[in-house]
Design a protein around this motif. Structure first.
Motif, PDB file in Angstrom:
ATOM      1  N   GLY A 287      37.367  48.461  40.138  1.00 49.58           N
ATOM      2  CA  GLY A 287      37.475  49.467  39.082  1.00 49.58           C
ATOM      3  C   GLY A 287      38.601  50.447  39.341  1.00 49.58           C
ATOM      4  O   GLY A 287      39.386  50.776  38.435  1.00 49.58           O
ATOM      5  N   PHE A 288      38.709  50.915  40.598  1.00 52.07           N
ATOM      6  CA  PHE A 288      39.820  51.792  40.954  1.00 52.07           C
ATOM      7  C   PHE A 288      41.157  51.059  40.778  1.00 52.07           C
ATOM      8  O   PHE A 288      42.161  51.655  40.376  1.00 52.07           O
ATOM      9  N   GLY A 289      41.156  49.757  41.091  1.00 54.81           N
ATOM     10  CA  GLY A 289      42.377  48.968  40.937  1.00 54.81           C
ATOM     11  C   GLY A 289      42.833  48.903  39.491  1.00 54.81           C
ATOM     12  O   GLY A 289      44.035  48.996  39.198  1.00 54.81           O
ATOM     13  N   ILE A 290      41.882  48.734  38.575  1.00 59.24           N
ATOM     14  CA  ILE A 290      42.235  48.702  37.148  1.00 59.24           C
ATOM     15  C   ILE A 290      42.854  50.031  36.718  1.00 59.24           C
ATOM     16  O   ILE A 290      43.893  50.077  36.051  1.00 59.24           O
ATOM     17  N   ILE A 291      42.208  51.128  37.132  1.00 55.67           N
ATOM     18  CA  ILE A 291      42.722  52.456  36.773  1.00 55.67           C
ATOM     19  C   ILE A 291      44.115  52.666  37.362  1.00 55.67           C
ATOM     20  O   ILE A 291      45.031  53.162  36.692  1.00 55.67           O
ATOM     21  N   ALA A 292      44.297  52.265  38.638  1.00 55.16           N
ATOM     22  CA  ALA A 292      45.589  52.458  39.297  1.00 55.16           C
ATOM     23  C   ALA A 292      46.686  51.642  38.621  1.00 55.16           C
ATOM     24  O   ALA A 292      47.811  52.123  38.441  1.00 55.16           O
ATOM     25  N   CYS A 293      46.377  50.399  38.242  1.00 49.99           N
ATOM     26  CA  CYS A 293      47.382  49.550  37.579  1.00 49.99           C
ATOM     27  C   CYS A 293      47.794  50.145  36.235  1.00 49.99           C
ATOM     28  O   CYS A 293      48.981  50.187  35.895  1.00 49.99           O
TER      29      CYS A 293
END
Length: 256
Positions: free
Chosen positions: A69-75
């Motif tokens: 989830g953090f990865g999606i936000i960061a991307c």
């Protein structure tokens, strides 16, 4: 020597554009961010469909989903603020990688580890002393395939467990050497993820077993543990089946 002012004016107009590097450049497409976004979304999709445990131990599911989830936000954030770039040198390769990732995560169904993997990783790898100690004094009717896989190689198991009735579930795995009278009933134990999965197996005595069952077939076997005869490896016990029932692969094929 005199100089021609018209010539200098012409030279200045020709070279001026090359002396300034502040012209806007076309924004390049970030294939790297796309790959990261696809991977993170794929992990979330596997978690939502209950398939993430086919890749990692269930105790890591929540952590992995939070990080995805953090990865999606960061991307998405990086895509919004990234520096403008005109580089396109790796577009074709990155596009192919993105397509391959989409197919692997969303189209091709997850595949569990197979009998060939079990053979390559040696299902008869020997006794784990810690497993034997853990099982001492426990009710044998509650033992899993993992438990029996440790006990069948322990010399003390013959006196303690010979004649014990069991019902075990696993997949058929041939014994090295193409033994026609013995096969392994096997499963994989996952400690962290399927990369480190180790096979556990119990030898099953069944003459001409390959005429009735195929490698990788999931079965439920009811029978009793008997002293081993011509068993592979160092097994002192083997399973003598009374009934073998073919079944579908369980929703959770691994032990933990």
């Amino acid at each position: 020597m005199s100089s021609d002012p018209h010539l200098h004016a012409h030279d200045s107009s020709v070279h001026a554009p090359h002396l300034h590097g502040d012209e806007p450049r076309a924004a390049g497409f970030s294939w790297g961010l796309l790959l990261g976004l696809i991977g993170a979304v794929g992990i979330c999709w596997l978690g939502a469909t209950g398939q993430l445990s086919l890749y990692i131990h269930p105790r890591y599911n929540l952590f992995t989903l939070v990080m995805a989830g953090f990865g999606i936000i960061a991307c998405l954030a990086a895509w919004a603020v990234r520096a403008r770039s005109g580089g396109r040198g790796r577009a074709w390769g990155a596009a192919a990688a993105a397509i391959a990732m989409v197919l692997a995560l969303f189209v091709v169904p997850p595949a569990t580890l197979s009998s060939s993997t079990a053979q390559n990783r040696s299902p008869a790898a020997g006794v784990d002393p810690a497993e034997i100690t853990r099982l001492a004094g426990a009710d044998p009717s509650s033992f899993t395939l993992r438990d029996w896989a440790a006990l069948v190689d322990d010399p003390g198991s013959v006196a303690a467990y010979a004649g014990q009735q069991v019902t075990l579930t696993g997949f058929v795995t041939p014994v090295d050497g193409d033994d026609v009278d013995v096969f392994y009933l096997a499963r994989f134990v996952v400690t962290c993820c399927t990369v480190d999965a180790r096979p556990v197996a119990v030898p099953v005595a069944l003459p001409d077993w390959a005429d009735q069952h195929k490698a990788d077939q999931w079965v439920r076997i009811t029978g009793r543990m008997v002293p081993a005869q011509n068993a592979p490896g160092e097994a002192v016990l083997m399973l003598q089946p009374a009934e073998i029932t073919p079944i579908d692969q369980p929703d959770q094929p691994y032990e933990y």
